[in-house]
Design a protein around this motif. Structure first.
Motif, PDB file in Angstrom:
ATOM      1  N   LYS A   3      37.807  25.772  31.291  1.00 13.97           N
ATOM      2  CA  LYS A   3      36.670  26.252  31.088  1.00 13.97           C
ATOM      3  C   LYS A   3      36.130  26.102  32.471  1.00 13.97           C
ATOM      4  N   ASP A  31      34.485  32.931  32.262  1.00 14.91           N
ATOM      5  CA  ASP A  31      34.427  31.804  31.681  1.00 14.91           C
ATOM      6  C   ASP A  31      35.535  30.797  31.359  1.00 14.91           C
ATOM      7  N   SER A  37      34.541  35.903  25.213  1.00 18.13           N
ATOM      8  CA  SER A  37      34.662  35.101  26.515  1.00 18.13           C
ATOM      9  C   SER A  37      35.375  36.036  27.309  1.00 18.13           C
TER      10      SER A  37
END
Ligand SMILES: [Cu+2]
Length: 158
Positions: free
Chosen positions: A61, A68, A91
């Motif tokens: 992350k 992301d 994401s």
């Protein structure tokens, strides 16, 4: 100058195919954005395991970037490291990949994600995952005896 009619047909066919192929190449490059590896990042294929970020393959992350998650992936005969990737639905993910030995492919089946991994180069692709499920990742560049078993899995979870 006299040109035989078959010769004219043949010339017309040749020139039209050339124009058609150039159009297809141009269309896929500019409209679909398909292009060879960036050529911006070079890497010593013999030292991939020591070089950041490839010394630590996997999903990470990240904060403060346009994406992301970063998925760092190392291909070698005949597997991908990591063997499985899991990211949350919705994401934005950046795939960063290279190979340690020969040319490999990185195709996510059922999507338009399809990269070629060349020794010495880093291939990157940013995408937003908007479908949940399991997606097979496979090598689509013939790389040797174990080529057909070279797969990985992308899991998009809610
Ligand atoms: Cu292969």
């Amino acid at each position: 100058m006299h040109i035989h009619k078959y010769e004219k047909w043949w010339l017309t066919f040749g020139i039209s195919s050339l124009v058609l192929f150039l159009f297809i190449v141009g269309f896929s490059a500019f409209h679909y954005g398909s292009h060879p590896p960036t050529g911006k990042v070079y890497i010593d294929p013999e030292r991939v395991d020591e070089i950041v970020p490839f010394n630590n393959p996997g999903v990470q992350k990240v904060e403060g970037k346009e994406w992301d998650y970063e998925v760092v992936l190392v291909a070698s005969a005949f597997y991908y490291n990591p063997p499985e990737i899991e990211v949350p639905l919705g994401s934005t993910v950046k795939f960063i990949a290279t190979t340690k030995d020969v040319v490999h492919g990185f195709q996510i089946v059922g999507t338009n994600i399809n990269m070629i991994l060349e020794p010495g180069y880093v291939s990157e692709y940013v995408t937003t995952v908007d479908k949940s499920g399991e997606f097979l990742i496979l090598c689509n560049e013939y790389c040797g005896i174990g080529h057909s078993t070279m797969t990985s899995m992308l899991k998009v979870v809610e």
